[in-house]
Design an enzyme around this catalytic site. Structure first.
Site, mmCIF file in Angstrom:
data_model
loop_
_atom_site.group_PDB
_atom_site.id
_atom_site.type_symbol
_atom_site.label_atom_id
_atom_site.label_comp_id
_atom_site.label_asym_id
_atom_site.label_seq_id
_atom_site.Cartn_x
_atom_site.Cartn_y
_atom_site.Cartn_z
ATOM 1 N N HIS A 46 2.978 -2.484 9.030
ATOM 2 C CA HIS A 46 2.052 -3.043 8.026
ATOM 3 C C HIS A 46 0.628 -2.527 8.250
ATOM 4 C CE1 HIS A 46 4.985 -6.665 7.569
ATOM 5 N NE2 HIS A 46 5.170 -5.799 6.581
ATOM 6 N N GLU B 177 -2.179 -1.802 -0.295
ATOM 7 C CA GLU B 177 -1.711 -0.675 0.519
ATOM 8 C C GLU B 177 -1.760 0.633 -0.263
ATOM 9 O OE1 GLU B 177 1.406 -3.447 1.007
ATOM 10 O OE2 GLU B 177 1.756 -2.841 3.067
ATOM 11 N N ASN C 131 5.864 5.019 -2.807
ATOM 12 C CA ASN C 131 6.371 4.111 -1.783
ATOM 13 C C ASN C 131 7.871 3.966 -2.031
ATOM 14 O OD1 ASN C 131 6.978 2.037 -0.073
ATOM 15 N ND2 ASN C 131 5.418 0.627 -0.842
ATOM 16 N N ARG D 102 14.800 -11.068 7.684
ATOM 17 C CA ARG D 102 14.831 -10.533 9.056
ATOM 18 C C ARG D 102 14.539 -11.638 10.069
ATOM 19 N NH1 ARG D 102 10.686 -5.826 8.153
ATOM 20 N NH2 ARG D 102 10.874 -6.109 5.905
ATOM 21 N N ARG E 273 3.828 6.612 1.459
ATOM 22 C CA ARG E 273 3.929 5.653 2.535
ATOM 23 C C ARG E 273 5.083 6.091 3.429
ATOM 24 N NH1 ARG E 273 4.524 -0.697 1.869
ATOM 25 N NH2 ARG E 273 3.996 -1.196 3.994
#
Ligand code: ADP
Length: 389
Positions: free
Chosen positions: A178, A375, A8, A237, A90
């Site tokens: 996500h 994940e 990742n 964000r 990822r």
């Protein structure tokens, strides 16, 4: 022992995990190279949490992601037993068409590079280690697992923005992200609560935050859209914003595209609102009014978005908290759950405080869960499934 490496890659860090593949997947190690290009530091832990490596590197030794990939690869070859059979990556953007993970070849990599303008801060980093491995170990199987893939079953009507339709064909549409987290949680929920109804909202509340409406285990709506800026306010964000604000900043403040990008991605959200920190823990511990404003706003927006997603589902059977805030903060779960009471959610204070999976009371008509996401395991599963096939 056959192993799968999960990678990742972000802007300044390379996270990796190794899974063994003896019948089923078992996590062996977890590692992270941080401070790439500034103060590179590598940590590796065993699955049980024992520290296996903790090393500083000279900046020149790890100036960028390709170098980090080579350093980590070399170290894993030297110190880690096992036969690496595949690498799962990822990849934030799979574009409009890819609904599942894919085995990587030069052609796919070139296609994925074309999506860089759609995710300029993430896609090039995600692809850099793939390029290095493809060049140095072309025989090694690599798999791309997309954060967008889980949302590709949306009704196309829902993925449109109300601008001239040719922009949709060009790729300007709602993608949702996500997805690996939502896919993992959807699978876990089917295991732990097979009998709950099919209308579920999952709130992935980490430093990036979004919510997803699942109907029968499939994503039908997400709060994230064209980029990872939309929807909920996040650590740094902005979340949903009137596009008129952007026009104002461009026209009245003379901001450049770059300045606007930095403002929206790095200086907004909880950090911008509080003027203190992007970390919910800091804000919970602070007495400053900015901290209260940021947390109140975060909770408020989650409540509003829950209403929107419940409308998309035509009701609500379950609400699931996951990721950093959702998994670890009983206080935030309680505050957010109060915004769901009108939908029928009632938290059980004891279950919530001790962090059980089911945290709602027996009289709650909406079941509320706190489910740790994984994940990396999802990536390992996709990778294994593809190479086994
Ligand atoms: P990432 O998106 O980087 O993977 P995580 O899912 O790990 O993020 O979430 C990180 C965020 O979770 C932190 O910024 C922090 O705000 C929040 N967090 C972690 N632990 C707690 C806690 N005990 N209480 C409140 N917030 C927490």
């Amino acid at each position: 022992m056959d192993t799968i490496l999960v990678v990742n890659a972000g802007s300044s860090s390379l996270k990796f995990e190794v899974f063994s593949v003896e019948g089923s997947l078992a996590r062996q190690i977890k590692g992270k190279m941080e401070g790439i290009g500034t103060a590179p530091h590598l940590t590796i832990k065993s699955a049980g949490g024992d520290r296996l490596a903790d090393e500083d590197y000279a900046r020149e030794a790890v100036p960028d992601l390709p170098a980090a990939t080579r350093v980590v690869g070399q170290l894993l070859r030297e110190r880690h037993q096992g036969q690496l059979i595949a690498v799962g990556h990822r990849v934030v953007h799979g574009g409009p068409d890819h609904m599942r993970s894919l085995r990587i070849d030069e052609k796919l990599l070139r296609e994925l590079e074309r999506y860089t303008p759609l995710a300029p801060l993430h896609q090039p980093n995600n692809l850099a280690p793939i390029r290095v491995l493809l060049e140095h170990q072309p025989q090694l199987a690599q798999v791309a697992c997309f954060d967008t893939a889980f949302h590709r079953g949306h009704d196309p009507m829902a993925d449109h923005y109300a601008i001239p339709a040719h922009y949709f064909d060009e790729g300007v549409r709602r993608y949702g992200f996500h997805g690996l987290s939502y896919e993992y949680v959807a699978g876990k929920l089917a295991e732990i609560a097979p009998d709950i109804g099919g209308r579920v909202i999952v709130a992935h509340l980490g430093s990036g935050a979004s919510m997803c409406a699942l109907s029968g285990g499939k994503s039908v709506e997400s709060t994230l859209g064209f980029t990872a800026l939309d929807g909920l306010p996040m650590g740094t964000r902005c979340g949903q914003i009137d596009p008129g604000v952007l026009l104002y900043l461009l026209q009245q403040h003379g901001m450049s595209a770059r300045e606007l990008q930095d403002l929206l991605y790095k200086e907004s959200g909880l950090k911008g609102l509080s003027g203190l920190s992007n970390d919910v823990r800091d804000l919970l511990a602070s007495e400053e009014p900015g901290a209260a404003l940021a947390l109140d706003h975060f909770v408020h927006r989650i409540g509003l978005n829950a209403g929107m997603l419940a409308a998309a589902l035509g009701g609500l059977d379950a609400f699931v908290f996951t990721a950093g805030v959702g998994e670890n903060s009983p206080v935030m779960r309680e505050r957010i759950s109060r915004k769901l009471e009108w939908l029928g959610a009632k938290l059980d204070r004891r279950r919530n405080a001790v962090g059980e999976l089911l945290i709602s009371g027996d009289d709650s008509t909406v079941a509320v869960y706190a489910v740790p996401t994984d994940e990396e395991l999802m990536i390992a599963r996709h990778t294994y499934a593809l190479i086994a096939a």
